[in-house]
Design a protein around this motif. Structure first.
Motif, PDB file in Angstrom:
ATOM      1  N   THR A  92       4.182   7.929  -3.237  1.00 48.00           N
ATOM      2  CA  THR A  92       4.569   7.313  -4.494  1.00 48.00           C
ATOM      3  C   THR A  92       5.731   8.094  -5.080  1.00 48.00           C
ATOM      4  O   THR A  92       5.888   9.289  -4.799  1.00 48.00           O
ATOM      5  CB  THR A  92       3.399   7.295  -5.503  1.00 48.00           C
ATOM      6  OG1 THR A  92       3.877   6.806  -6.764  1.00 48.00           O
ATOM      7  CG2 THR A  92       2.802   8.670  -5.696  1.00 48.00           C
ATOM      8  N   GLN A 145       0.924  10.066 -11.522  1.00 46.68           N
ATOM      9  CA  GLN A 145      -0.048   9.121 -10.973  1.00 46.68           C
ATOM     10  C   GLN A 145      -1.366   9.181 -11.750  1.00 46.68           C
ATOM     11  O   GLN A 145      -1.999   8.156 -11.997  1.00 46.68           O
ATOM     12  CB  GLN A 145      -0.315   9.436  -9.494  1.00 46.68           C
ATOM     13  CG  GLN A 145      -1.243   8.434  -8.838  1.00 46.68           C
ATOM     14  CD  GLN A 145      -1.773   8.925  -7.520  1.00 46.68           C
ATOM     15  OE1 GLN A 145      -2.476   9.927  -7.462  1.00 46.68           O
ATOM     16  NE2 GLN A 145      -1.422   8.246  -6.452  1.00 46.68           N
ATOM     17  N   SER A 151      -3.679   4.066  -7.074  1.00 51.98           N
ATOM     18  CA  SER A 151      -3.724   3.527  -8.429  1.00 51.98           C
ATOM     19  C   SER A 151      -4.183   2.071  -8.416  1.00 51.98           C
ATOM     20  O   SER A 151      -4.925   1.636  -9.304  1.00 51.98           O
ATOM     21  CB  SER A 151      -2.349   3.619  -9.088  1.00 51.98           C
ATOM     22  OG  SER A 151      -1.926   4.955  -9.191  1.00 51.98           O
ATOM     23  N   ILE A 159       2.537  13.695  -8.546  1.00 56.80           N
ATOM     24  CA  ILE A 159       1.082  13.771  -8.410  1.00 56.80           C
ATOM     25  C   ILE A 159       0.644  15.165  -8.834  1.00 56.80           C
ATOM     26  O   ILE A 159       1.065  16.167  -8.235  1.00 56.80           O
ATOM     27  CB  ILE A 159       0.643  13.477  -6.965  1.00 56.80           C
ATOM     28  CG1 ILE A 159       1.030  12.038  -6.587  1.00 56.80           C
ATOM     29  CG2 ILE A 159      -0.856  13.699  -6.790  1.00 56.80           C
ATOM     30  CD1 ILE A 159       0.770  11.692  -5.129  1.00 56.80           C
TER      31      ILE A 159
END
Length: 228
Positions: free
Chosen positions: A28, A63, A97, A32
């Motif tokens: 992503t 996230q 997510s 994180i």
């Protein structure tokens, strides 16, 4: 509780080893932090209901912030959740997510299954956005794998069969595996006539065969169906 309070709580619960693991397993563009999902969920539970509106106005950065935002929406009454749902779906850009959010919605969907399908799920499945489609598929997996919706699920999968995005194909395979585990005869009937391309079809077979809830004889037969 303010958004700064939430960020402080999240940074207090960083797990460096978990951060390294998640960063590899869940690509992503968001940073994180390394907060475990149960920990994020506990922080979300601490947020007073009267603070939700202001907190949802702040764009999540990490996230963990995005997941916490979804957990707050899932704590809302059904109608209020509907009003905020699309704002969360538009932000989702990774499988963790997505899947965490969809799982948290299951209790709310239960009493409004058909209405929710027509208002939201079916529209998400028609999206051009990868993770919006995945949201739709994972919602099907969590709340619609039952006799009333099996034919609908198979129909929607056929419509999506040519989508090439990895996270859509994986969600289709996962959904079919869950369908087979619960309804093997009906799902086998679909697999035998489906037009799924080789990769998605074979991945579905593999996921079914990975399950300890499927008998060995069924696994052996399914393996003969693999496309070459």
């Amino acid at each position: 509780m303010t958004y700064d309070d939430i960020r402080l709580e999240l940074t207090k619960n960083i797990d460096d080893k978990y951060q390294a693991f998640v960063s590899k397993a869940n690509p992503t563009d968001r940073p994180i932090l390394g907060g475990r999902i149960p920990t994020v969920r506990e922080i979300a539970k601490k947020v007073p209901r009267e603070d939700f509106e202001e907190i949802l106005k702040v764009a999540p950065v990490s996230q963990e912030e995005l997941m916490l935002r979804g957990m707050l929406i899932a704590r809302m009454p059904y109608e209020e959740m509907l009003e905020n749902l699309d704002s969360q779906v538009k932000l989702i850009d990774d499988w963790c997510s997505c899947d965490t959010f969809c799982a948290s919605l299951k209790p709310l969907i239960k009493k409004h299954r058909q209405e929710f399908f027509e208002q939201k799920v079916d529209h998400y499945l028609e999206s051009n956005q990868v993770f919006t489609v995945r949201v739709g598929l994972v919602l099907l997996l969590g709340s619609y794998v039952n006799p009333d919706y099996l034919s609908v699920i198979f129909d929607r999968i056929e419509v999506l069969k040519d989508r090439e995005e990895y996270y859509i194909k994986m969600a289709i395979a996962w959904l079919l595996a869950e369908c087979f585990i619960k309804y093997p005869e009906e799902t086998l009937g679909y697999l035998q006539i489906s037009k799924l391309p080789k990769w998605t079809f074979n991945k579905a077979i593999s996921k079914i065969c990975d399950s300890y809830r499927v008998e060995k004889d069924a696994k052996d037969y399914l393996k003969t169906l693999r496309k070459v």
